[in-house]
Write a protein that holds these residues in place. Structure first.
Motif, short mmCIF file in Angstrom:
data_model
loop_
_atom_site.label_atom_id
_atom_site.label_comp_id
_atom_site.label_asym_id
_atom_site.label_seq_id
_atom_site.Cartn_x
_atom_site.Cartn_y
_atom_site.Cartn_z
N ALA A 105 0.81 -1.21 0.00
CA ALA A 105 0.00 0.00 0.00
C ALA A 105 0.84 1.26 0.00
N TYR A 106 2.02 1.22 0.63
CA TYR A 106 2.82 2.44 0.76
C TYR A 106 3.24 3.02 -0.59
N PRO A 107 3.78 2.22 -1.52
CA PRO A 107 4.14 2.80 -2.83
C PRO A 107 2.96 3.40 -3.57
N ILE A 108 1.79 2.77 -3.43
CA ILE A 108 0.60 3.29 -4.11
C ILE A 108 0.21 4.64 -3.52
N SER A 113 0.05 10.56 -3.71
CA SER A 113 0.29 11.80 -2.99
C SER A 113 1.28 12.71 -3.70
N PHE A 114 2.37 12.15 -4.21
CA PHE A 114 3.45 12.97 -4.76
C PHE A 114 3.39 13.11 -6.29
N HIS A 115 2.69 12.20 -6.95
CA HIS A 115 2.67 12.24 -8.42
C HIS A 115 1.25 12.17 -8.99
N GLY A 116 0.27 12.18 -8.12
CA GLY A 116 -1.11 12.09 -8.61
C GLY A 116 -1.62 13.36 -9.25
N GLY A 117 -1.04 14.49 -8.85
CA GLY A 117 -1.45 15.78 -9.42
C GLY A 117 -2.92 16.06 -9.18
N PHE A 125 -10.69 7.14 -5.99
CA PHE A 125 -11.97 6.56 -6.41
C PHE A 125 -11.77 5.18 -7.01
N LEU A 126 -10.75 5.01 -7.83
CA LEU A 126 -10.48 3.71 -8.46
C LEU A 126 -10.11 2.66 -7.41
N ILE A 192 -2.28 5.97 5.03
CA ILE A 192 -0.92 6.33 4.62
C ILE A 192 -0.96 7.54 3.69
N PHE A 193 -1.93 7.57 2.78
CA PHE A 193 -2.07 8.70 1.87
C PHE A 193 -2.34 10.00 2.65
#
Length: 306
Positions: A105-108, A113-117, A125-126, A192-193
């Motif tokens: 879960a952490y990488p997701i 958080s940092f690259h989702g924009g 949602f997905l 985590i997010f």
């Protein structure tokens, strides 16, 4: 003049004014606001626990309950090898599930958080889409995937990696861990997010300006500051998985049976509610101690890492 008039007013009138001011205070208004929810939680949470605790000190005489106080149920729960082994297996499975869930879960959460924009909301949602279906249906889906003629065996045979379907994928501890890890993934991603979102990005920029590379900056800044989210994710996953009995029953087989299956059997077919209650209370206390120890270990490790 006013103070003298108030002192001269009748005693019942002064008591009425005192009660009115008390009812209009912020504390009283706050209590009135939360009291329905508090009573609801009290009835549906505390009362059942009290009932279970009371039953654990009684004994079952066929179809009747002997309410004579006894600790025999706890002696059986703590000394019988079958229950002790099931509890240890359940704790081990919950730790494995918590570990693999957080690791996946952490990488997701980090990527969102940092690259989702501006698509962070869409990614979250997905992640929740699998939870539109029944938990039982998702467990059964893994039974189809890991089965003897399932998707995974068929794929491995199609790639030429195995010559015949493997029976080691289902009805064992590994199948329980895989299924529970998938089932609780979203519950680990979200805390985590949230923890990663609260990190001040200027701290990471400062670490970069001082010469830290991406990995060192992550280990010294991002990871320690996200520890609260990691702890929350571990607890959210670990505590319920100890008490899961549906997944072990469907995909665990005899090697994947957990303590919750024994508790369910005592309340069901065995009709021995006192022993089932003692097993429940014992499991609850052990899980509480394990959760507290896990939190202390993680926080101590985070402080040492700083």
């Amino acid at each position: 003049m006013t103070a003298a008039a108030e002192d001269a007013s009748p005693l019942p009138l002064r008591r009425h004014r005192g009660r009115s001011s008390l009812l209009q205070s912020e504390a009283a208004q706050g209590f009135a606001l939360i009291s329905p929810t508090f009573l609801y939680a009290l009835v549906l949470l505390v009362v059942p626990i009290v009932v279970i605790l009371a039953h654990s000190f009684w004994t079952q005489n066929y179809l009747t309950i002997d309410r004579t106080f006894t600790l025999e149920n706890y002696r059986v729960a703590l000394t019988e090898p079958i229950y002790r082994d099931l509890l240890m297996r359940s704790l081990w499975i919950s730790l494995l599930v918590s570990f693999f869930t957080v690791v996946l879960a952490y990488p997701i959460a980090f990527y969102i958080s940092f690259h989702g924009g501006r698509h962070k909301g869409l990614w979250l949602f997905l992640i929740t889409i699998p939870f539109w279906t029944s938990y039982l249906l998702r467990v059964m889906s893994w039974k189809v995937i890991l089965g003897y003629n399932g998707v995974l065996n068929s794929g491995l045979m199609g790639l030429g990696l195995i010559s015949e379907p493997s029976t080691a994928l289902l009805y064992n501890t590994s199948a329980v861990v895989i299924t529970l890890t998938h089932a609780w993934a979203a519950f680990a991603i979200l805390p985590i997010f949230v923890s990663l979102e609260k990190i001040d990005r200027s701290l990471i920029e400062a670490a970069t300006d001082l010469g830290d590379g991406p990995l060192r900056s992550f280990l010294r800044v991002t990871l320690p500051l996200s520890v609260p989210g990691v702890v929350s994710a571990i607890l959210i996953v670990m505590i319920p998985t100890v008490g899961d009995f549906v997944t072990p029953k469907l995909v665990g087989g005899k090697d994947g049976v957990m303590i919750a299956n024994a508790i369910e059997a005592q309340f069901g077919k065995a009709s021995n509610w006192p022993l089932g209650a003692a097993l429940s209370v014992t499991t609850m206390l052990v899980v509480t101690a394990m959760a507290a120890a896990t939190v202390l270990i993680i926080r101590s490790a985070a402080r040492l890492a700083r």
